[in-house]
Design a protein around this motif. Structure first.
Motif, PDB file in Angstrom:
ATOM      1  N   ARG A 144      12.688 -10.985 -16.084  1.00 28.70           N
ATOM      2  CA  ARG A 144      13.070  -9.834 -15.260  1.00 28.70           C
ATOM      3  C   ARG A 144      13.578  -8.687 -16.125  1.00 28.70           C
ATOM      4  N   PHE A 145      14.292  -9.030 -17.190  1.00 22.81           N
ATOM      5  CA  PHE A 145      14.806  -8.005 -18.102  1.00 22.81           C
ATOM      6  C   PHE A 145      13.660  -7.215 -18.722  1.00 22.81           C
ATOM      7  N   TRP A 146      12.680  -7.917 -19.283  1.00 22.41           N
ATOM      8  CA  TRP A 146      11.565  -7.229 -19.932  1.00 22.41           C
ATOM      9  C   TRP A 146      10.738  -6.440 -18.924  1.00 22.41           C
ATOM     10  N   GLN A 147      10.555  -6.981 -17.734  1.00 21.37           N
ATOM     11  CA  GLN A 147       9.810  -6.246 -16.711  1.00 21.37           C
ATOM     12  C   GLN A 147      10.521  -4.941 -16.362  1.00 21.37           C
TER      13      GLN A 147
ATOM     14  N   ARG B  80       3.076  -6.551 -21.475  1.00 19.62           N
ATOM     15  CA  ARG B  80       2.035  -5.977 -20.611  1.00 19.62           C
ATOM     16  C   ARG B  80       0.789  -6.850 -20.540  1.00 19.62           C
ATOM     17  N   VAL B  81       0.501  -7.567 -21.605  1.00 21.32           N
ATOM     18  CA  VAL B  81      -0.706  -8.402 -21.605  1.00 21.32           C
ATOM     19  C   VAL B  81      -0.417  -9.832 -21.163  1.00 21.32           C
ATOM     20  N   GLY B  82       0.806 -10.080 -20.656  1.00 25.23           N
ATOM     21  CA  GLY B  82       1.048 -11.373 -20.016  1.00 25.23           C
ATOM     22  C   GLY B  82       2.125 -12.257 -20.599  1.00 25.23           C
ATOM     23  N   GLU B  83       2.778 -11.834 -21.701  1.00 28.14           N
ATOM     24  CA  GLU B  83       3.865 -12.657 -22.255  1.00 28.14           C
ATOM     25  C   GLU B  83       5.159 -12.346 -21.500  1.00 28.14           C
ATOM     26  N   ASN B  84       5.520 -13.204 -20.581  1.00 27.26           N
ATOM     27  CA  ASN B  84       6.711 -12.956 -19.771  1.00 27.26           C
ATOM     28  C   ASN B  84       7.999 -13.030 -20.577  1.00 27.26           C
TER      29      ASN B  84
END
Length: 250
Positions: A63-66, A144-148
């Protein structure tokens, strides 16, 4: 203010400026504790910025990175208040002690050597394991390419922005330098800060004990207003350029 320059702005040689989130709201970056602040509207968001939560909960890190993928700070430009401090930095001995992580003081033209980032910088990411640093845009590209929950490419450790989270100690060298600057200042401006977060807020007390004249520029009352020679409630983007011109007038 320029028409009737206050006594505290005359003949000043050493100036320290503590800046908080309020100086960047005119650049489109919301503050945290103001009437429409991030944590005022949703107090639970503070959980994302707590070190223990970040280190132990993968979902928190996701959630932080998002949240930082499209953070308004990436698009923000310096506003007139930042520009005024950049102009001021070319005159007397000036140091900017900022609680902000957005880098807008440097982008406005304040030399990096004159800025102390008390709470770190969002422009760098650090590994909690080996300490390696990476430009944050490179990490966000991985998200952005999928590494949560991107990990360190060197050691596999947890990555976090190079900023101070709740429960994390400030860098001792940085806060030590900030205290020395505050103690040596003749005028200490506290701009756009609630002055509720320690130890940064206590720099006001350090300055006053050293003989500095404290001037608070903030929309809401702060715990240090009673120690100030002047408290200014005017919009920061309007009043700070006038204050800086008064200080530059000598």
């Amino acid at each position: 203010m320029s028409e009737l320059r206050p006594d505290w702005a005359r003949g000043v040689r050493r100036i320290a400026v503590l800046t908080g989130a309020g100086i960047s709201t005119d650049s489109g970056i919301p503050d945290y504790r103001g009437p429409d602040g991030i944590w005022t509207r949703d107090p639970k968001l503070a959980n994302l910025f707590t070190l223990d939560n970040f280190l132990t909960d993968q979902e928190i890190r996701h959630r932080f990175w998002q949240r930082y993928l499209d953070h308004p700070a990436w698009r923000a430009q310096p506003n007139p208040a930042h520009q005024a401090l950049a102009d001021l930095s070319g005159g007397p001995a000036v140091r900017v002690l900022t609680q902000n992580i957005d880098g807008l003081h440097q982008r406005a033209g304040v030399p990096a050597r004159k800025v102390l980032e008390l709470h770190g910088s969002m422009h760098q990411t650090v590994c909690c394991g080996c300490g390696a640093t990476t430009p944050t845009p490179e990490v966000l590209d991985r998200v952005r390419v999928g590494e949560n929950d991107p990990s360190c490419v060197d050691c596999g450790g947890i990555l976090k922005l190079a900023v101070i989270l709740f429960g994390q100690q400030l860098d001792g060298e940085v806060i030590g330098k900030a205290r020395a600057v505050a103690a040596a200042s003749e005028v200490f401006l506290a701009v756009g800060s609630s002055l509720q977060v320690e130890p940064a807020a206590s720099l006001c007390a350090v300055a006053v004990r050293g003989g500095a004249k404290l001037v608070v520029v903030n929309a809401a009352p702060t715990p240090y207003d009673e120690h100030a020679v002047e408290v200014i409630r005017e919009p920061i983007g309007e009043v700070l350029p006038r204050i800086c011109r008064d200080l530059l007038a000598g």
